[in-house]
Design an enzyme around this catalytic site. Structure first.
Site, short mmCIF file in Angstrom:
data_model
loop_
_atom_site.label_atom_id
_atom_site.label_comp_id
_atom_site.label_asym_id
_atom_site.label_seq_id
_atom_site.Cartn_x
_atom_site.Cartn_y
_atom_site.Cartn_z
N LYS A 81 1.21 -5.19 -10.44
CA LYS A 81 0.44 -3.97 -10.66
C LYS A 81 0.47 -3.66 -12.15
O LYS A 81 1.37 -4.12 -12.86
CB LYS A 81 1.11 -2.80 -9.90
CG LYS A 81 0.21 -1.64 -9.62
CD LYS A 81 -0.55 -1.79 -8.32
CE LYS A 81 -1.47 -0.62 -8.07
NZ LYS A 81 -2.16 -0.72 -6.78
N VAL A 182 -11.61 12.65 3.20
CA VAL A 182 -12.81 11.87 3.52
C VAL A 182 -13.45 11.39 2.21
O VAL A 182 -14.62 11.64 1.94
CB VAL A 182 -13.80 12.66 4.41
CG1 VAL A 182 -13.25 12.75 5.82
CG2 VAL A 182 -14.09 14.05 3.84
P1 NAD Z 1 -10.66 8.82 -2.76
O1 NAD Z 1 -10.15 9.44 -4.02
O2 NAD Z 1 -12.07 8.34 -2.71
O3 NAD Z 1 -10.47 9.84 -1.53
C1 NAD Z 1 -9.37 10.67 -1.37
C2 NAD Z 1 -9.89 11.97 -0.76
O4 NAD Z 1 -8.77 12.79 -0.42
C3 NAD Z 1 -10.78 12.78 -1.72
O5 NAD Z 1 -12.00 13.13 -1.09
C4 NAD Z 1 -9.91 14.00 -2.02
O6 NAD Z 1 -10.70 15.18 -2.28
C5 NAD Z 1 -9.11 14.13 -0.74
N1 NAD Z 1 -7.90 14.92 -0.88
C6 NAD Z 1 -7.07 15.04 -1.93
N2 NAD Z 1 -6.07 15.91 -1.64
C7 NAD Z 1 -6.27 16.32 -0.38
C8 NAD Z 1 -5.57 17.21 0.48
N3 NAD Z 1 -4.46 17.84 0.10
N4 NAD Z 1 -6.05 17.39 1.73
C9 NAD Z 1 -7.18 16.77 2.14
N5 NAD Z 1 -7.89 15.93 1.37
C10 NAD Z 1 -7.44 15.72 0.12
O7 NAD Z 1 -9.63 7.65 -2.44
P2 NAD Z 1 -9.85 6.43 -1.43
O8 NAD Z 1 -10.24 5.24 -2.20
O9 NAD Z 1 -10.64 6.88 -0.26
O10 NAD Z 1 -8.34 6.17 -0.97
C11 NAD Z 1 -7.68 7.04 -0.05
C12 NAD Z 1 -6.22 6.63 0.06
O11 NAD Z 1 -6.13 5.28 0.52
C13 NAD Z 1 -5.46 6.67 -1.28
O12 NAD Z 1 -4.13 7.04 -1.01
C14 NAD Z 1 -5.50 5.22 -1.73
O13 NAD Z 1 -4.41 4.89 -2.58
C15 NAD Z 1 -5.39 4.48 -0.42
N6 NAD Z 1 -5.97 3.13 -0.44
C16 NAD Z 1 -7.27 2.95 -0.76
C17 NAD Z 1 -7.81 1.67 -0.76
C18 NAD Z 1 -9.26 1.43 -1.08
O14 NAD Z 1 -9.76 0.34 -0.81
N7 NAD Z 1 -9.96 2.41 -1.63
C19 NAD Z 1 -7.00 0.56 -0.42
C20 NAD Z 1 -5.66 0.77 -0.06
C21 NAD Z 1 -5.15 2.07 -0.08
#
Ligand code: NAD
Length: 349
Positions: A81, A182
């Protein structure tokens, strides 16, 4: 490119590289935890860490997590990372990403980077001007693009495996699923669940994201502070890490937890806390491996294919089933079972 090799660290990391490029303001730390199974793959996080020590702590923790994730996913990849310290809106210039590309290139392919929090596929296209050891490139460059839809697909098949394990059928029709967050993954997941006929409730702190999801799927909205304790069959944390803790677990009213967020447990003890209250916790690094699987397809000689990626991601169903079966047979938590299977792969290579 100035760079200082810090060498081995107590977490058993193979290499930790601290790189500074004054003209562009680049200050990055790349951590290669393990290359035992293959080159270390892991994204680049761009974040305004308060100081260098907190950036180092984060990159060491995240890189060792990637070793476990790749091994559990059955990939011939190691864990690594990188973090870039600072505000990406201020510092994230093309010149900085080119300088960063030279840093990645200096590692000769032992570390392969990709996008992560604070970086985009477009940033990676700039990094690619200086190194070929970058993946998750835009689709029009032959890359695998945004991994989020495949991550959502992997969480969805994990839910189906959990449903089969708990209720004897993988169907999610009529099941109540509470999705926290979402964003890119959560929104795609809600669409898959709605197509299944699940009863989906959602929460987000961002009103625009919520409105889009509700318009597309008809999901029911609850307040952000109410989603964790909502009564449901499956809770899907898809926003933040550390949401499952000694203070939140007593209020949970779900049968299982399957989500995309990284590091959902505040501490390792929380896996036992969940088991003690009869909640099945599907290990996050198994459920959310769809994104890394998607990128792994881009690494193959014949290039990226969405169909091959989808096929690979669907195998998470079998992996999750195996983990839950081992956990049940040996009376251990699914987290312990997943770690054991991953470590056996690494030890046996
Ligand atoms: P993103 O930033 O697009 O979405 C996260 C969402 O969570 C946002 O809409 C944000 O407003 C919301 N949020 C933040 N705080 C909140 C709260 N207290 N209550 C409710 N909603 C809240 O991120 P993403 O890419 O959708 O990833 C989501 C999670 O999955 C992250 O933890 C990320 O590390 C993990 N992840 C993502 C991927 C990927 O392919 N994008 C892969 C592995 C892990």
């Amino acid at each position: 490119m100035p760079g200082v090799l810090r060498g081995m660290t107590d977490g058993g990391h193979e290499t930790v590289l601290h790189a500074v490029d004054r003209p562009t303001g680049l200050q990055a730390i790349v951590a290669i935890h393990s290359t035992v199974l293959g080159p270390a793959l892991g994204g680049t996080r761009f974040y305004p860490y308060p100081d260098e020590d907190s950036a180092l702590t984060d990159v060491l923790r995240l890189s060792s997590g990637m070793t476990l994730k790749a091994a559990a996913a059955g990939l011939d990849l190691g864990g690594g990372k990188a973090v870039i310290i600072g505000d990406s809106d201020v510092l994230g210039t093309e010149a900085l990403f080119e300088a960063y590309g030279r840093v990645v290139d200096s590692l000769g392919g032992r570390y392969i980077t990709a996008e992560d929090v604070g970086t985009t596929v477009e940033d990676m296209a700039v990094v690619a001007r200086r190194t070929r050891h970058v993946k998750g490139l835009p689709l029009d460059m032959g890359g695998s693009g945004d991994p989020s839809p495949m991550t959502a697909r992997g969480v969805h098949v994990s839910m189906r495996a959990v449903a089969a394990h708990l209720w004897g059928s993988p169907s999610l029709a009529g099941r109540r699923v509470a999705v926290q967050g979402v964003g890119k993954v959560g929104a795609a997941l809600v669409e898959l669940l709605a197509a299944d006929g699940a009863d989906v409730i959602v929460a987000d702190v961002d009103r625009d994201s919520l409105e889009e999801v509700v318009a597309a799927t008809g999901a029911t909205v609850v307040a952000p502070e109410a989603i964790l304790s909502a009564s449901c069959d499956i809770l899907a944390p898809c926003a933040l890490g550390a949401v499952l803790s000694a203070s939140t677990i007593p209020d949970l009213r779900c049968a299982a937890i399957v989500g995309s967020a990284n590091n959902q447990l505040a501490t390792r003890d929380d896996a036992v806390r969940l088991a003690d209250v009869g909640i099945l916790y599907a290990p996050d690094f198994v459920a959310n491996a769809g994104g890394i699987m998607n990128i792994s397809v881009e690494l193959e000689g014949d290039g990226y294919s969405q169909a091959r990626a989808a096929d690979r991601v669907d195998r998470i169903f079998g992996r999750m089933t195996e983990i839950l079966d081992v956990a049940r047979a040996d009376a251990i938590t699914p987290l312990a079972a997943a770690e054991r299977l991953a470590n056996q792969r690494i030890a046996g290579s």
